[in-house]
Scaffold this active site. Structure first.
Site, PDB file in Angstrom:
ATOM      1  N   LYS A  52       0.929  -1.271  -0.151  1.00  0.00           N
ATOM      2  CA  LYS A  52       0.125   0.024  -0.040  1.00  0.00           C
ATOM      3  C   LYS A  52       0.795   1.282  -0.180  1.00  0.00           C
ATOM      4  CE  LYS A  52      -3.839  -2.249   2.182  1.00  0.00           C
ATOM      5  NZ  LYS A  52      -4.681  -2.864   3.347  1.00  0.00           N
ATOM      6  N   GLN A  96      -5.026  -1.259   9.645  1.00  0.00           N
ATOM      7  CA  GLN A  96      -4.934  -2.739   8.913  1.00  0.00           C
ATOM      8  C   GLN A  96      -5.598  -3.795   9.850  1.00  0.00           C
ATOM      9  OE1 GLN A  96      -3.500  -3.336   5.758  1.00  0.00           O
ATOM     10  NE2 GLN A  96      -4.490  -5.522   6.098  1.00  0.00           N
ATOM     11  N   ASP A 119     -11.422   2.787   3.833  1.00  0.00           N
ATOM     12  CA  ASP A 119     -11.790   1.353   3.629  1.00  0.00           C
ATOM     13  C   ASP A 119     -13.548   1.438   3.501  1.00  0.00           C
ATOM     14  OD1 ASP A 119      -9.891  -0.651   3.603  1.00  0.00           O
ATOM     15  OD2 ASP A 119      -9.488  -0.535   5.691  1.00  0.00           O
TER      16      ASP A 119
END
Ligand code: NAD
Length: 281
Positions: A52, A96, A119
Protein backbone atom coordinates in the site's frame (compact mmCIF):
# COMPACT_ATOMS: atom_id res chain seq x y z
CA UNK A 1 -13.38 -15.71 -23.37
CA UNK A 2 -12.00 -12.42 -22.12
CA UNK A 3 -9.35 -12.89 -19.46
CA UNK A 4 -9.78 -9.83 -17.26
CA UNK A 5 -6.29 -8.51 -16.60
CA UNK A 6 -6.46 -6.92 -13.15
CA UNK A 7 -2.77 -6.04 -13.16
CA UNK A 8 -3.15 -4.02 -16.36
CA UNK A 9 -6.37 -2.37 -15.17
CA UNK A 10 -4.74 -1.45 -11.85
CA UNK A 11 -1.68 -0.02 -13.62
CA UNK A 12 -3.96 2.09 -15.83
CA UNK A 13 -5.92 3.29 -12.80
CA UNK A 14 -2.70 4.19 -10.94
CA UNK A 15 -1.56 6.18 -13.98
CA UNK A 16 -4.86 8.11 -14.01
CA UNK A 17 -4.56 8.73 -10.27
CA UNK A 18 -0.96 9.91 -10.64
CA UNK A 19 -2.09 12.53 -13.16
CA UNK A 20 -4.95 13.54 -10.90
CA UNK A 21 -2.62 13.95 -7.89
CA UNK A 22 -0.32 16.12 -9.97
CA UNK A 23 -3.29 18.35 -10.97
CA UNK A 24 -4.48 18.56 -7.36
CA UNK A 25 -0.97 19.56 -6.29
CA UNK A 26 -0.99 22.43 -8.79
CA UNK A 27 -4.47 23.53 -7.73
CA UNK A 28 -4.21 23.23 -3.93
CA UNK A 29 -0.45 23.28 -3.39
CA UNK A 30 -0.70 20.06 -1.39
CA UNK A 31 -1.25 16.36 -2.04
CA UNK A 32 -3.65 13.83 -0.48
CA UNK A 33 -2.19 11.94 2.48
CA UNK A 34 -2.79 8.33 3.51
CA UNK A 35 -1.91 7.10 7.00
CA UNK A 36 -1.94 3.38 7.73
CA UNK A 37 -1.84 2.00 11.27
CA UNK A 38 -0.25 -1.44 11.52
CA UNK A 39 -0.54 -3.34 14.79
CA UNK A 40 1.55 -6.44 15.46
CA UNK A 41 3.94 -8.34 13.25
CA UNK A 42 1.69 -10.64 11.21
CA UNK A 43 3.55 -11.24 7.96
CA UNK A 44 0.58 -10.96 5.53
CA UNK A 45 -0.46 -7.63 7.10
CA UNK A 46 3.11 -6.34 6.86
CA UNK A 47 3.25 -7.29 3.18
CA UNK A 48 -0.15 -5.65 2.45
CA UNK A 49 0.93 -2.46 4.21
CA UNK A 50 4.28 -2.36 2.41
CA UNK A 51 2.49 -2.71 -0.94
CA UNK A 52 0.00 0.00 0.00
CA UNK A 53 2.82 2.38 0.96
CA UNK A 54 4.76 1.62 -2.25
CA UNK A 55 1.71 2.22 -4.46
CA UNK A 56 0.77 5.41 -2.58
CA UNK A 57 4.26 6.82 -3.13
CA UNK A 58 4.16 5.78 -6.77
CA UNK A 59 1.10 7.94 -7.51
CA UNK A 60 2.49 10.86 -5.50
CA UNK A 61 0.42 10.64 -2.32
CA UNK A 62 1.95 11.56 1.01
CA UNK A 63 2.02 8.27 2.85
CA UNK A 64 2.83 7.31 6.41
CA UNK A 65 2.78 4.01 8.31
CA UNK A 66 2.41 4.06 12.08
CA UNK A 67 3.48 0.78 13.69
CA UNK A 68 2.56 -0.55 17.12
CA UNK A 69 3.50 -3.84 18.81
CA UNK A 70 0.57 -6.27 19.29
CA UNK A 71 0.63 -5.47 23.02
CA UNK A 72 -0.41 -1.85 22.38
CA UNK A 73 -3.36 -0.65 24.47
CA UNK A 74 -6.63 0.04 22.67
CA UNK A 75 -6.68 3.54 24.21
CA UNK A 76 -3.34 4.42 22.55
CA UNK A 77 -4.67 3.43 19.13
CA UNK A 78 -7.94 5.33 19.60
CA UNK A 79 -6.07 8.45 20.73
CA UNK A 80 -3.81 8.26 17.69
CA UNK A 81 -6.85 8.01 15.42
CA UNK A 82 -8.40 11.07 17.13
CA UNK A 83 -5.14 12.94 16.50
CA UNK A 84 -5.12 11.91 12.81
CA UNK A 85 -8.79 12.92 12.48
CA UNK A 86 -7.74 16.49 13.35
CA UNK A 87 -4.65 16.51 11.12
CA UNK A 88 -5.32 18.43 7.87
CA UNK A 89 -2.44 16.71 6.07
CA UNK A 90 -4.12 13.31 6.55
CA UNK A 91 -6.91 12.71 4.00
CA UNK A 92 -7.39 9.01 4.69
CA UNK A 93 -6.84 6.71 7.66
CA UNK A 94 -6.69 2.92 7.44
CA UNK A 95 -6.19 0.52 10.32
CA UNK A 96 -4.91 -2.76 8.91
CA UNK A 97 -7.08 -5.71 9.93
CA UNK A 98 -7.09 -8.19 11.61
CA UNK A 99 -6.44 -6.64 15.04
CA UNK A 100 -5.19 -8.35 18.20
CA UNK A 101 -8.08 -9.80 20.26
CA UNK A 102 -7.92 -7.16 23.04
CA UNK A 103 -8.67 -4.36 20.56
CA UNK A 104 -12.32 -3.83 19.64
CA UNK A 105 -12.45 -3.69 15.83
CA UNK A 106 -15.80 -1.90 15.71
CA UNK A 107 -14.65 0.78 18.17
CA UNK A 108 -11.58 1.39 16.01
CA UNK A 109 -13.65 1.63 12.82
CA UNK A 110 -16.14 4.00 14.42
CA UNK A 111 -13.41 6.29 15.79
CA UNK A 112 -12.14 7.07 12.28
CA UNK A 113 -13.95 10.14 10.91
CA UNK A 114 -16.32 8.92 8.16
CA UNK A 115 -14.80 11.56 5.86
CA UNK A 116 -11.34 9.93 6.31
CA UNK A 117 -12.51 6.31 6.28
CA UNK A 118 -10.76 5.09 3.13
CA UNK A 119 -11.82 1.48 3.77
CA UNK A 120 -15.52 2.41 3.72
CA UNK A 121 -16.19 0.35 6.86
CA UNK A 122 -17.65 3.12 9.08
CA UNK A 123 -21.43 2.66 9.60
CA UNK A 124 -22.01 6.15 8.17
CA UNK A 125 -20.34 5.13 4.91
CA UNK A 126 -22.11 1.76 4.90
CA UNK A 127 -25.44 3.62 5.35
CA UNK A 128 -24.61 6.21 2.70
CA UNK A 129 -23.70 3.51 0.20
CA UNK A 130 -26.92 1.61 0.82
CA UNK A 131 -28.94 4.85 0.57
CA UNK A 132 -27.30 5.64 -2.76
CA UNK A 133 -25.44 8.71 -1.41
CA UNK A 134 -21.80 9.64 -1.89
CA UNK A 135 -19.54 7.52 0.34
CA UNK A 136 -16.24 5.71 0.57
CA UNK A 137 -16.75 2.22 -0.85
CA UNK A 138 -14.74 -0.79 0.41
CA UNK A 139 -11.75 -1.20 -1.89
CA UNK A 140 -12.18 -4.82 -3.07
CA UNK A 141 -15.82 -4.55 -4.22
CA UNK A 142 -15.01 -1.17 -5.78
CA UNK A 143 -12.23 -2.87 -7.75
CA UNK A 144 -14.62 -5.65 -8.85
CA UNK A 145 -17.16 -3.05 -9.92
CA UNK A 146 -14.62 -1.16 -12.06
CA UNK A 147 -13.53 -4.42 -13.74
CA UNK A 148 -17.15 -5.37 -14.51
CA UNK A 149 -17.85 -1.91 -15.96
CA UNK A 150 -14.83 -2.25 -18.27
CA UNK A 151 -16.42 -5.36 -19.79
CA UNK A 152 -20.04 -4.19 -19.71
CA UNK A 153 -20.58 -0.43 -19.32
CA UNK A 154 -24.38 -0.73 -19.19
CA UNK A 155 -25.44 -3.11 -16.42
CA UNK A 156 -29.07 -2.01 -16.27
CA UNK A 157 -31.44 -4.97 -15.98
CA UNK A 158 -28.66 -7.57 -15.74
CA UNK A 159 -29.11 -10.41 -13.29
CA UNK A 160 -26.23 -10.46 -10.80
CA UNK A 161 -25.51 -13.13 -8.22
CA UNK A 162 -23.15 -12.27 -5.37
CA UNK A 163 -21.81 -15.31 -3.53
CA UNK A 164 -20.91 -14.41 0.08
CA UNK A 165 -22.48 -11.79 2.34
CA UNK A 166 -19.50 -10.36 4.24
CA UNK A 167 -19.42 -6.68 5.21
CA UNK A 168 -16.07 -6.49 3.44
CA UNK A 169 -17.14 -7.89 0.08
CA UNK A 170 -20.59 -9.37 -0.57
CA UNK A 171 -22.81 -6.68 0.97
CA UNK A 172 -21.09 -3.60 -0.53
CA UNK A 173 -20.80 -5.44 -3.88
CA UNK A 174 -24.56 -5.94 -3.82
CA UNK A 175 -25.13 -2.22 -3.22
CA UNK A 176 -22.83 -1.23 -6.10
CA UNK A 177 -24.65 -3.55 -8.51
CA UNK A 178 -28.05 -2.33 -7.30
CA UNK A 179 -26.95 1.26 -7.98
CA UNK A 180 -26.30 0.13 -11.58
CA UNK A 181 -29.88 -1.18 -11.80
CA UNK A 182 -28.93 -4.85 -11.75
CA UNK A 183 -31.36 -7.34 -10.26
CA UNK A 184 -29.19 -8.71 -7.48
CA UNK A 185 -29.38 -11.96 -5.56
CA UNK A 186 -27.08 -12.25 -2.56
CA UNK A 187 -26.27 -15.83 -1.61
CA UNK A 188 -24.45 -17.34 1.38
CA UNK A 189 -23.70 -20.50 3.31
CA UNK A 190 -27.41 -21.20 3.96
CA UNK A 191 -28.52 -20.73 0.36
CA UNK A 192 -30.41 -23.89 -0.64
CA UNK A 193 -29.36 -24.31 -4.26
CA UNK A 194 -26.35 -22.17 -5.11
CA UNK A 195 -25.85 -23.81 -8.50
CA UNK A 196 -29.43 -22.93 -9.56
CA UNK A 197 -28.94 -19.31 -8.44
CA UNK A 198 -25.65 -19.01 -10.33
CA UNK A 199 -27.16 -20.48 -13.48
CA UNK A 200 -29.56 -17.49 -13.60
CA UNK A 201 -26.75 -14.95 -13.53
CA UNK A 202 -25.36 -12.61 -16.19
CA UNK A 203 -22.76 -11.55 -13.61
CA UNK A 204 -21.34 -13.65 -10.77
CA UNK A 205 -19.11 -12.23 -8.05
CA UNK A 206 -17.71 -14.95 -5.79
CA UNK A 207 -16.31 -13.83 -2.40
CA UNK A 208 -16.46 -16.89 -0.19
CA UNK A 209 -13.06 -18.32 0.71
CA UNK A 210 -13.76 -21.87 -0.55
CA UNK A 211 -11.33 -23.08 -3.24
CA UNK A 212 -13.01 -23.53 -6.65
CA UNK A 213 -16.55 -23.55 -5.26
CA UNK A 214 -18.15 -22.18 -8.44
CA UNK A 215 -18.03 -24.95 -11.06
CA UNK A 216 -18.16 -24.89 -14.86
CA UNK A 217 -21.75 -26.20 -15.04
CA UNK A 218 -22.94 -23.45 -12.63
CA UNK A 219 -22.25 -20.76 -15.22
CA UNK A 220 -24.35 -20.13 -18.29
CA UNK A 221 -22.83 -18.93 -21.57
CA UNK A 222 -21.79 -15.27 -21.67
CA UNK A 223 -21.64 -14.67 -17.93
CA UNK A 224 -19.11 -12.23 -16.47
CA UNK A 225 -17.41 -13.97 -13.54
CA UNK A 226 -15.40 -12.11 -10.93
CA UNK A 227 -13.38 -14.20 -8.50
CA UNK A 228 -12.50 -12.44 -5.23
CA UNK A 229 -11.26 -15.56 -3.41
CA UNK A 230 -7.66 -16.02 -2.37
CA UNK A 231 -7.17 -19.55 -1.07
CA UNK A 232 -3.89 -21.27 -0.25
CA UNK A 233 -3.98 -24.89 -1.43
CA UNK A 234 -1.48 -27.68 -2.19
CA UNK A 235 -1.49 -26.56 -5.82
CA UNK A 236 -0.81 -22.92 -4.90
CA UNK A 237 -3.13 -19.92 -4.62
CA UNK A 238 -6.56 -20.51 -6.18
CA UNK A 239 -9.78 -18.53 -6.23
CA UNK A 240 -13.39 -19.38 -5.36
CA UNK A 241 -14.04 -20.23 -9.02
CA UNK A 242 -12.89 -23.39 -10.85
CA UNK A 243 -10.96 -21.40 -13.43
CA UNK A 244 -10.37 -24.04 -16.15
CA UNK A 245 -14.00 -25.26 -16.18
CA UNK A 246 -15.61 -21.84 -15.90
CA UNK A 247 -13.41 -20.29 -18.59
CA UNK A 248 -15.14 -22.62 -21.12
CA UNK A 249 -18.53 -20.94 -20.53
CA UNK A 250 -17.87 -17.46 -19.21
CA UNK A 251 -17.83 -14.36 -21.39
CA UNK A 252 -15.14 -12.86 -19.13
CA UNK A 253 -13.31 -14.12 -16.05
CA UNK A 254 -10.73 -12.79 -13.59
CA UNK A 255 -7.71 -14.98 -12.88
CA UNK A 256 -6.36 -15.59 -9.36
CA UNK A 257 -3.83 -14.18 -8.81
CA UNK A 258 -3.74 -11.16 -11.13
CA UNK A 259 -7.45 -10.34 -11.19
CA UNK A 260 -9.23 -8.55 -8.35
CA UNK A 261 -6.20 -8.41 -6.01
CA UNK A 262 -4.21 -5.69 -7.83
CA UNK A 263 -7.34 -3.51 -8.11
CA UNK A 264 -7.88 -3.49 -4.34
CA UNK A 265 -4.81 -1.35 -3.57
CA UNK A 266 -5.38 0.93 -6.57
CA UNK A 267 -8.91 1.56 -5.22
CA UNK A 268 -7.50 2.44 -1.81
CA UNK A 269 -5.49 5.19 -3.51
CA UNK A 270 -8.59 6.28 -5.41
CA UNK A 271 -10.56 6.47 -2.14
CA UNK A 272 -7.81 8.57 -0.52
CA UNK A 273 -7.92 11.03 -3.40
CA UNK A 274 -11.75 11.19 -3.25
CA UNK A 275 -11.58 11.93 0.52
CA UNK A 276 -9.06 14.71 -0.17
CA UNK A 277 -11.24 16.24 -2.91
CA UNK A 278 -14.35 16.19 -0.70
CA UNK A 279 -12.37 17.89 2.11
CA UNK A 280 -11.41 20.76 -0.22
CA UNK A 281 -14.98 21.71 -1.10
P1 NAD B 1 -15.88 -14.05 4.95
O1 NAD B 1 -15.40 -15.33 5.56
O2 NAD B 1 -16.03 -12.84 5.81
O3 NAD B 1 -17.27 -14.32 4.25
C1 NAD B 1 -17.49 -15.45 3.47
C2 NAD B 1 -18.94 -15.48 3.00
O4 NAD B 1 -19.12 -16.66 2.24
C3 NAD B 1 -19.94 -15.54 4.15
O5 NAD B 1 -20.92 -14.55 3.93
C4 NAD B 1 -20.56 -16.92 4.06
O6 NAD B 1 -21.96 -16.94 4.32
C5 NAD B 1 -20.33 -17.27 2.59
N1 NAD B 1 -20.23 -18.71 2.41
C6 NAD B 1 -19.53 -19.61 3.15
N2 NAD B 1 -19.70 -20.85 2.67
C7 NAD B 1 -20.51 -20.75 1.60
C8 NAD B 1 -21.05 -21.67 0.68
N3 NAD B 1 -20.79 -22.97 0.77
N4 NAD B 1 -21.84 -21.20 -0.28
C9 NAD B 1 -22.12 -19.89 -0.39
N5 NAD B 1 -21.63 -18.96 0.44
C10 NAD B 1 -20.84 -19.39 1.43
O7 NAD B 1 -14.90 -13.78 3.71
P2 NAD B 1 -14.46 -12.43 2.97
O8 NAD B 1 -13.66 -11.59 3.90
O9 NAD B 1 -15.59 -11.82 2.23
O10 NAD B 1 -13.42 -13.04 1.91
C11 NAD B 1 -13.84 -13.98 0.93
C12 NAD B 1 -12.65 -14.39 0.08
O11 NAD B 1 -12.12 -13.25 -0.57
C13 NAD B 1 -11.49 -14.98 0.86
O12 NAD B 1 -10.87 -15.99 0.09
C14 NAD B 1 -10.54 -13.82 1.01
O13 NAD B 1 -9.20 -14.22 1.16
C15 NAD B 1 -10.74 -13.11 -0.30
N6 NAD B 1 -10.43 -11.68 -0.30
C16 NAD B 1 -9.78 -11.19 -1.38
C17 NAD B 1 -9.48 -9.85 -1.44
C18 NAD B 1 -8.77 -9.32 -2.65
O14 NAD B 1 -8.22 -8.23 -2.63
N7 NAD B 1 -8.79 -10.05 -3.77
C19 NAD B 1 -9.85 -8.98 -0.42
C20 NAD B 1 -10.56 -9.49 0.66
C21 NAD B 1 -10.85 -10.85 0.71
Amino acid sequence: MILIDGKKAAAELREELKNEVSQLKTKFNKVPGLTVILIGDMTPSQIYVRNKEKSANEVGLKSEVIKYPDTVEEKTVLEKIEELNKDDTVSGILVQLPLPKHIDKQKVIETILPSKDVDGFHPVNVGNLSSGYESSVPCTPLGCYLLIKKIEPNLSGKKAVVVGRSNLNGKPMTQLLLKENCTVTITHSRTKDLKAECLEADIIVAAVGIPELVKGDWVKKDTIVIDVGINKTDKGIVGDVAFDEVSKNAKALTPVPGGVGPMTIACLLKNTIECFKRSQI
